[in-house]
Design a protein around this motif. Structure first.
Motif, short mmCIF file in Angstrom:
data_model
loop_
_atom_site.label_atom_id
_atom_site.label_comp_id
_atom_site.label_asym_id
_atom_site.label_seq_id
_atom_site.Cartn_x
_atom_site.Cartn_y
_atom_site.Cartn_z
N VAL A 11 1.93 -8.22 -2.77
CA VAL A 11 1.43 -6.89 -2.93
C VAL A 11 1.66 -5.20 -3.49
O VAL A 11 2.43 -5.09 -3.98
N PRO A 12 0.22 -5.08 -3.61
CA PRO A 12 0.08 -3.85 -4.56
C PRO A 12 0.47 -2.82 -4.05
O PRO A 12 0.28 -3.31 -2.06
N PHE A 13 0.67 -1.56 -4.12
CA PHE A 13 1.68 -1.01 -3.79
C PHE A 13 1.18 0.64 -3.80
O PHE A 13 0.73 0.46 -5.16
N GLY A 14 1.29 1.33 -3.14
CA GLY A 14 1.03 2.42 -3.50
C GLY A 14 -0.67 2.80 -3.63
O GLY A 14 -1.47 3.88 -4.06
N GLY A 63 0.37 0.78 -7.26
CA GLY A 63 -0.54 1.06 -8.16
C GLY A 63 -2.16 -0.54 -8.33
O GLY A 63 -3.12 0.02 -8.16
N GLY A 64 -1.66 -1.54 -8.50
CA GLY A 64 -2.71 -2.43 -8.81
C GLY A 64 -3.13 -2.72 -9.91
O GLY A 64 -4.03 -3.64 -9.92
N GLU A 98 -1.52 -8.82 1.49
CA GLU A 98 -0.98 -7.96 2.22
C GLU A 98 -1.07 -6.54 1.05
O GLU A 98 -1.05 -6.73 -0.21
N THR A 99 -1.42 -5.51 1.16
CA THR A 99 -1.41 -4.51 0.20
C THR A 99 -0.93 -3.58 1.83
O THR A 99 -0.81 -2.78 1.73
N ASP A 156 -4.25 -7.89 5.57
CA ASP A 156 -2.18 -6.97 6.14
C ASP A 156 -2.72 -5.72 5.64
O ASP A 156 -2.43 -6.08 4.14
N LEU A 157 -2.13 -5.12 6.09
CA LEU A 157 -1.84 -3.54 6.05
C LEU A 157 -0.81 -2.87 5.97
O LEU A 157 -0.62 -2.67 7.05
N GLY A 158 -0.04 -2.47 5.29
CA GLY A 158 1.18 -1.78 5.60
C GLY A 158 0.95 -0.71 4.62
O GLY A 158 -0.04 -0.33 4.05
#
Length: 282
Positions: free
Chosen positions: A235-238, A207-208, A256-257, A2-4
């Motif tokens: 959830v890795p972010f940005g 940033g992950g 999800e990322t 999933d991508l947010g």
């Protein structure tokens, strides 16, 4: 996977309602909004992302008001704070806002929280660098009592709440009672992982970078207090999308990322959103 998406929505950026509709139409899973009540001009605390600080930090919309607008014009996409600064917020009022949002959106809210990097901003709210982590911990615990119990009370060092009623309750069930998922943002470390293990439902690594190496420590923190590591959402972010990176995250069990959108007018944002669309459903 999933991508947010995450974006600084401001008084100069794309309209929140239009963005929400465009994101849902393209099949993205979630929208995450940051929070800064204000930015003190002193700049005594240098921004970890570098100076000069981008204009969007001083202009961002209130995330809770904006999420209310966005949930009203969508049906499926989830909304989250990325991240909310609970050391700058009253926990009883914030618990009410979040419970209301989750109730009216039919259970589509996630609370992403952080401790806050801007110490002057925090001090203007009566906080301090020394106490911010302890304050955030107690405020989350008090909010979870309000969400999850018919009559809730909390007494700690920083939060004191005699037994009280508070409705509505969130639509979602989290670990066996009413609530919303709480994800904690920040760099990997023992205090952060202890807090996630105690009151959180997952981690937002900004940033992950270094996620693979840190997940073992997160899982160990959970096991130490008797929690199943599979409960934790990461959830890795940005992130800027790259198929190899997304495949790597998926191999770690990440589902999800969250991708970064520019704080910009409509046409600029939609151009970037369209460039991400081929990764949706991958």
């Amino acid at each position: 996977m999933d991508l947010g998406v995450t974006i600084f929505l401001t008084d100069q950026s794309i309209d929140p309602i239009e963005l929400a509709r465009e994101v849902e139409e393209r099949g993205f899973s979630s929208i995450w909004l940051p929070e800064h009540t204000h930015i003190p001009t002193s700049r005594r605390t240098p921004a970890p992302m570098g100076e000069p600080l981008d204009e969007e930090y001083r202009r961002c919309l209130d995330p809770f008001v904006t999420m209310g607008m966005m949930t009203a014009v969508t049906e499926r996409v989830r909304m989250g704070t990325g991240i909310s600064l609970l050391a700058e917020r009253d926990p009883i009022v914030t618990a009410k806002e979040i419970a209301t949002l989750d109730h009216v959106s039919d259970g589509r809210i996630t609370l992403g929280i952080g401790y806050g990097w801007n110490i002057e901003e925090l001090e203007n709210h009566g906080g301090s660098k020394k106490t911010r982590r302890a304050v955030v911990r107690e405020r989350v615990l008090a909010m979870q009592e309000l969400w999850g119990e018919e009559a809730a009370a909390f007494h700690g060092e920083h939060v004191h709440m005699d037994e009280a009623w508070a409705w509505p309750k969130p639509k979602q069930q989290v670990r066996g009672r009413s609530g919303v998922p709480v994800l904690v943002g920040g760099a990997a470390g023992p205090i952060l992982f202890e807090h996630i293990a105690e009151f959180g439902d997952g981690w937002i690594p900004i940033g992950g970078a270094g996620v693979a190496a840190a997940m073992a420590d997160l899982h160990a923190a959970g096991e130490k207090v008797g929690r199943d590591p599979s409960e934790f959402t990461v959830v890795p972010f940005g992130t800027l999308p790259d198929q190899g990176k997304l495949d790597h995250y998926q191999s770690l069990g990440i589902t999800e990322t969250v991708l970064r959108l520019p704080s910009a007018p409509r046409d600029d944002v939609l151009k970037v959103l369209d460039s991400y669309a081929p990764f949706v459903g991958g």
